[in-house]
Design a protein around this motif. Structure first.
Motif: not given
Length: 558
Positions: A71-91
């Motif tokens: 759901x979050x990824x779809x909402x981010x894609x729908x606004x069509x930003x020029x750049x996106x920076x994600x972070x997450x725990x690698x594990x």
């Protein structure tokens, strides 16, 4: 990539690292330079005005399930930003999620891993926190407990430094380090605050640990004071069972930090919360007057037998601090979480052997069980005691496929157990059928032992003459170039000539396949270089017999 490249990179960048490596601080820095703001994945609300989105802690939404992630990824894609920076725990980031991002956004994401602090950066950070203390003394003290291997993680360095300061430079045991770190964070650091009538430090820590456990198990971020500050991720303090003015005092300590809005408070760091929560839960399980059982606790951490991704760190600390029966129950759920989180060296001998057996079974069923965590570095040096050596030896003797053998080789570097396993490690190094990765790791283990004599292995590697064998031999030579006999250098370079083709059509198509030779040659002293050139070029002659030689040079268009 350098941090500056994050500012220039368009498209999608995914930053992965272990807990405490500095993901949030990095994203704050990037957001400040870009004139934006870091937003947690759990509360992100993208709009068409957002040309740049900086989204932190994607691992935290994993606890809600894949549907929330999608759901979050779809909402981010729908606004069509020029750049996106994600972070997450690698594990807690799987390769399947990288593919999902690529498919949703229609472009290949760039995956970056945070590099640990080097020695100079560790010194700078320590002296920033404690300018009156000696970093060399601190490092020597921490090295006594084999914890110096993880000082490249900024949060661990900060915690260990606070424990060192709390103990006035005299740490007595590995287990004491985290306990003293909590005490230091709970101590009032402002001399202008009246201490008369204030709750004792151990009470503050007890309240904080209870809050940590309830926040982690319920999957929320922090607590709120008042109706206005309350939201789905910040329940009111009264609703978690702590009422009165005294427990509220813990929110004013360094165990908590301000949330994103006024009157919201969150644990200072997830590592602190996991350790404190584990202390509270284990004390409740061990208390005969409390009705909380191991089965009830693990049912919350691992509903239907699958450990929640966001609670793998908590499970690791529960096993480290708990009884043998609790350790064995946790091993059955997620053995890798116990090895990579907490302090597995605290586990009993029987539990550590059971853990290695469980990891072997996991490797058979899921050879690539480390997921994106395979880039992470952590230390379990105290884990490899004589009573588990035989189990480790069996794993090293079974090459197979998967992450397990290479994982153990990475963790053995610098361990006293290397002396016991010297023959087994040399077998891996000299195994021509093994991949270069495990062979390099096994060699690193051997070379970390100052008593190891590599001359015999060096001769065998040179005699093999393969690309991988000569690469390993070059690593041995570069370790002590000043003491390398000339004949050894000459022999390796002689053998290396066979790696080069004699016909134009046979040129290698693998980029950098022989780059190790360039690294080796750079280290050779000048006088040795002259002598080698003289001897290695003896008898050379031109075969094309042209004024401008054309021997084995590719022509344009060919």
């Amino acid at each position: 990539m350098p941090e500056a490249d994050l500012l220039l990179a368009s498209g999608i960048v995914i930053v992965l690292a272990e807990p405490g490596a500095g993901k949030t601080d990095l994203l704050d820095s990037v957001a400040d330079r870009l004139g934006g703001a870091r937003v947690r994945a759990s509360v992100v609300r993208p709009s068409e005005r957002d040309t740049t989105l900086i989204v932190d802690a994607f691992d935290e939404v994993a606890r809600v399930g894949d549907a929330r992630v999608h759901d979050i990824l779809h909402r981010i894609r729908d606004v069509e930003p020029d750049r996106v920076l994600f972070s997450s725990r690698s594990g807690e980031w799987e390769d399947s999620r990288t593919r999902l991002v690529r498919d949703l956004f229609g472009k290949e994401p760039q995956v970056a891993y945070l590099v640990p602090l080097d020695g100079g950066e560790q010194r700078d950070l320590f002296e920033h926190f404690y300018p009156g203390r000696s970093f060399d003394d601190f490092h020597a003290n921490i090295s006594r407990f084999d914890l110096h291997h993880i000082l490249g993680n900024p949060e661990f360095l900060r915690l260990f430094a606070s424990a060192y300061d709390e103990a006035d430079g005299r740490l007595r045991s590995r287990g004491e380090v985290f306990t003293l770190a909590l005490e230091n964070l709970a101590r009032e650091s402002n001399p202008d605050v009246l201490s008369k009538g204030a709750p004792a430090r151990h009470k503050k820590i007890s309240w904080a640990n209870e809050i940590f456990s309830k926040l982690l198990l319920s999957g929320v971020d922090g607590v709120a004071l008042g109706d206005i500050a309350e939201d789905d991720l910040h329940p009111q303090m009264e609703t978690i069972g702590l009422v009165g003015e005294e427990p509220l005092s813990v929110l004013g300590t360094r165990l908590f930090r301000p949330g994103s809005t006024a009157n919201q408070h969150e644990p200072v760091h997830r590592i602190v919360a996991e350790y404190g929560a584990a202390q509270h839960i284990v004390s409740r399980i061990d208390d005969p007057t409390c009705r909380l059982t191991i089965a009830q606790c693990l049912a919350l951490i691992a509903p239907n037998g699958a450990v929640r991704d966001d609670l793998r760190g908590l499970l690791g600390w529960i096993a480290a601090l708990g009884s043998e029966s609790l350790q064995k129950a946790a091993i059955d759920l997620d053995p890798y979480a116990l090895l990579s989180n907490g302090d597995p060296s605290r586990m009993t001998s029987a539990s550590r052997n059971q853990l290695l057996d469980a990891l072997s079974r996991l490797n058979e069923n899921d050879p690539y069980f480390r997921r994106s965590d395979r880039w992470r570095s952590f230390s379990v040096t105290g884990f490899f005691t004589p009573d588990v050596i035989q189990a480790v030896r069996q794993i090293l003797a079974e090459p197979g496929v998967g992450h397990l053998r290479q994982l153990l080789l990475e963790l053995l570097v610098g361990s006293p157990a290397v002396m016991e396993l010297r023959t087994d490690l040399e077998t891996v190094v000299l195994d021509e059928q093994a991949y270069i990765g495990p062979r390099l790791d096994a060699l690193s283990c051997l070379l970390s032992d100052e008593t190891y004599e590599p001359a015999a292995a060096l001769r065998q590697l040179v005699d093999m003459g393969t690309n991988d064998a000569l690469r390993l031999a070059s690593e041995i030579l570069m370790l002590g170039m000043d003491e390398v006999p000339f004949d050894c250098l000459r022999g390796l370079l002689d053998a290396a000539t066979a790696l080069y083709p004699t016909e134009r059509a046979d040129r290698s198509r693998v980029i950098g396949e022989r780059y190790f030779l360039r690294r080796l040659i750079r280290e050779i002293p000048e006088e040795e270089t002259v002598r080698l050139l003289d001897e290695l070029t003896e008898g050379f002659c031109c075969t094309c017999r042209k004024e401008r030689h054309d021997c084995f040079l590719p022509r344009w268009g060919q």
